[in-house]
Design an enzyme around this catalytic site. Structure first.
Site, mmCIF file in Angstrom:
data_model
loop_
_atom_site.group_PDB
_atom_site.id
_atom_site.type_symbol
_atom_site.label_atom_id
_atom_site.label_comp_id
_atom_site.label_asym_id
_atom_site.label_seq_id
_atom_site.Cartn_x
_atom_site.Cartn_y
_atom_site.Cartn_z
ATOM 1 N N GLU A 245 51.119 45.303 38.512
ATOM 2 C CA GLU A 245 51.072 43.901 38.041
ATOM 3 C C GLU A 245 49.924 43.786 37.068
ATOM 4 O OE1 GLU A 245 50.454 40.704 40.784
ATOM 5 O OE2 GLU A 245 52.066 41.428 42.028
ATOM 6 N N ASP B 229 46.310 44.636 47.256
ATOM 7 C CA ASP B 229 45.105 44.094 46.607
ATOM 8 C C ASP B 229 44.028 43.688 47.625
ATOM 9 O OD1 ASP B 229 46.473 44.373 44.235
ATOM 10 O OD2 ASP B 229 46.814 42.230 43.928
ATOM 11 N N HIS C 104 39.388 43.225 42.405
ATOM 12 C CA HIS C 104 39.786 44.004 43.596
ATOM 13 C C HIS C 104 40.218 45.425 43.229
ATOM 14 C CE1 HIS C 104 43.594 42.186 42.409
ATOM 15 N NE2 HIS C 104 43.379 41.049 43.041
ATOM 16 N N GLY D 117 51.976 40.722 50.251
ATOM 17 C CA GLY D 117 50.632 41.255 50.463
ATOM 18 C C GLY D 117 49.860 40.580 51.570
ATOM 19 N N HIS D 118 49.491 39.329 51.347
ATOM 20 C CA HIS D 118 48.517 38.660 52.205
ATOM 21 C C HIS D 118 48.872 38.712 53.689
ATOM 22 C CE1 HIS D 118 45.382 35.659 53.081
ATOM 23 N NE2 HIS D 118 46.240 35.251 53.988
ATOM 24 N N THR E 286 44.336 33.346 43.369
ATOM 25 C CA THR E 286 45.461 34.279 43.263
ATOM 26 C C THR E 286 46.353 33.770 42.138
ATOM 27 O OG1 THR E 286 47.296 35.321 44.470
ATOM 28 C CG2 THR E 286 46.789 33.035 45.034
ATOM 29 N N THR E 287 47.439 34.515 41.835
ATOM 30 C CA THR E 287 48.300 34.117 40.726
ATOM 31 C C THR E 287 48.879 32.729 40.975
ATOM 32 O OG1 THR E 287 48.917 36.434 40.622
ATOM 33 C CG2 THR E 287 50.180 34.923 39.251
ATOM 34 N N ASN F 76 51.934 44.779 48.646
ATOM 35 C CA ASN F 76 50.805 44.529 47.743
ATOM 36 C C ASN F 76 49.506 44.798 48.506
ATOM 37 O OD1 ASN F 76 48.592 43.066 46.548
ATOM 38 N ND2 ASN F 76 50.083 42.096 45.192
ATOM 39 N N GLY G 152 53.381 34.387 48.626
ATOM 40 C CA GLY G 152 53.303 33.448 49.746
ATOM 41 C C GLY G 152 54.301 33.715 50.861
ATOM 42 N N HIS H 53 47.634 44.696 41.544
ATOM 43 C CA HIS H 53 47.373 43.865 40.366
ATOM 44 C C HIS H 53 46.016 44.290 39.811
ATOM 45 C CE1 HIS H 53 47.044 39.459 38.667
ATOM 46 N NE2 HIS H 53 46.871 40.390 37.748
ATOM 47 N N ARG I 257 31.688 44.444 49.362
ATOM 48 C CA ARG I 257 30.439 45.177 49.540
ATOM 49 C C ARG I 257 30.161 46.174 48.413
ATOM 50 N NH1 ARG I 257 28.072 45.587 54.739
ATOM 51 N NH2 ARG I 257 28.038 43.458 55.518
ATOM 52 N N GLU J 146 60.752 38.790 38.517
ATOM 53 C CA GLU J 146 60.293 38.545 39.885
ATOM 54 C C GLU J 146 60.221 37.036 40.047
ATOM 55 O OE1 GLU J 146 56.906 40.719 41.481
ATOM 56 O OE2 GLU J 146 56.447 39.045 42.829
HETATM 57 N N1 PXP Z 1 54.012 38.820 43.475
HETATM 58 C C1 PXP Z 1 53.087 38.497 42.543
HETATM 59 C C2 PXP Z 1 53.499 38.447 41.117
HETATM 60 C C3 PXP Z 1 51.753 38.236 42.915
HETATM 61 O O1 PXP Z 1 50.849 37.929 41.971
HETATM 62 C C4 PXP Z 1 51.395 38.329 44.282
HETATM 63 C C5 PXP Z 1 49.987 38.071 44.709
HETATM 64 O O2 PXP Z 1 49.126 38.920 44.073
HETATM 65 C C6 PXP Z 1 52.382 38.666 45.207
HETATM 66 C C7 PXP Z 1 53.692 38.895 44.783
HETATM 67 C C8 PXP Z 1 52.085 38.806 46.666
HETATM 68 O O3 PXP Z 1 51.749 37.558 47.191
HETATM 69 P P1 PXP Z 1 51.174 37.419 48.651
HETATM 70 O O4 PXP Z 1 49.873 38.148 48.695
HETATM 71 O O5 PXP Z 1 51.030 35.950 48.839
HETATM 72 O O6 PXP Z 1 52.192 38.044 49.570
#
Ligand code: PXP
Length: 249
Positions: free
Chosen positions: A70, A9, A50, A212-213, A100-101, A7, A191, A43, A18, A151
């Protein structure tokens, strides 16, 4: 063996801080692919905080892996998905105020409109995944909607204390089994980190983890390609027993 969806984002978050041209998430998506990403997830939020429409169109044109879009279940997003034709649409709940979601989609509570949307997208050749908590009622509703994928929300597992984590892992394992028994294919995400990903990647029948994060955070130190490669190694070859601890570098 589970595959890895990256991910991106957060790359767009830095650009939008910026309202600048860099960093360009499209460029970084290609680096993620070089690091072994099996798919790229973005997303496109209603507020465009973003990812922008232009990013999604350019990703569609340039990715060699899969594009997972997403989005919220709205008419605007439906029209964009039908135009872009991503490899997968993942429907998620969306609130303007959230960072976030938060939480999974209440599929059981809005089965009729979701069934309509899932049908229209899948009739157009776009498989649909529903982001839900690993609960029987929700999974049965997902099956009724006609969606091919779910998911599973891993947020509760990721946030659980060390004592509670085995229970949350058992819920995800059971949810995966239940979903597959209902004929659904299973992804998971939210997460997940280098430290907690392995037991989830080891769940029998888990097809793809969307992360992602933690990857973007590590990329600041080691670069995105390396950060993805390190995560891919954990996802592809996880230790099964969380009690042995993580093999994260
Ligand atoms: N899956 C979904 C449906 C999400 O909304 C997100 C966060 O946007 C993720 C996975 C990825 O989560 P993370 O950034 O915590 O890894």
């Amino acid at each position: 063996m589970a595959s890895l969806g990256v991910n991106i984002d957060h790359i767009a978050n830095v650009r939008q801080a910026r309202r600048a041209l860099e960093p360009d998430p499209v460029t970084y998506a290609l680096l993620a692919e070089l690091g072994g990403a099996d798919g790229i997830t973005v997303h496109l939020r209603e507020d465009r905080r973003h990812i922008q429409d232009r990013d999604v169109a350019m990703l569609r044109a340039t990715l060699r892996s899969r594009l997972n879009l997403e989005m919220a279940a709205t008419a605007e997003m439906e029209a964009i998905a039908l135009q872009i034709q991503p490899d997968l649409v993942t429907l998620v709940p969306e609130k303007r105020q959230e960072v976030t979601t938060e939480g999974g989609l209440d599929v059981a509570g809005q089965l009729e409109p979701l069934t309509g949307l899932v049908g229209r997208l899948q009739d157009a050749g776009i498989p649909v995944s529903l982001f839900v908590d690993a609960e029987r009622g929700q999974l049965e509703a997902c099956q009724r909607s006609g969606a091919r994928w779910v998911e599973l929300h891993t947020g509760a597992y990721a946030e659980a204390s060390a004592q509670a984590q085995p229970l949350e892992l058992a819920r995800l394992t059971e949810g995966t089994f239940m979903a597959r028994s209902l004929g659904l294919r299973v992804n998971a995400g939210h997460g997940l980190t280098y430290q907690n990903v392995e037991p989830v990647a080891a769940i029998e029948g888990m097809e793809e983890l969307n992360i992602g994060h933690t990857i973007v955070a590590r990329a600041l130190a080691v670069g995105l390609e390396t950060a993805v490669r390190q995560m891919k190694a954990l996802v592809q070859n996880p230790r099964r027993d969380p009690l042995f601890g993580s093999t994260a570098p």
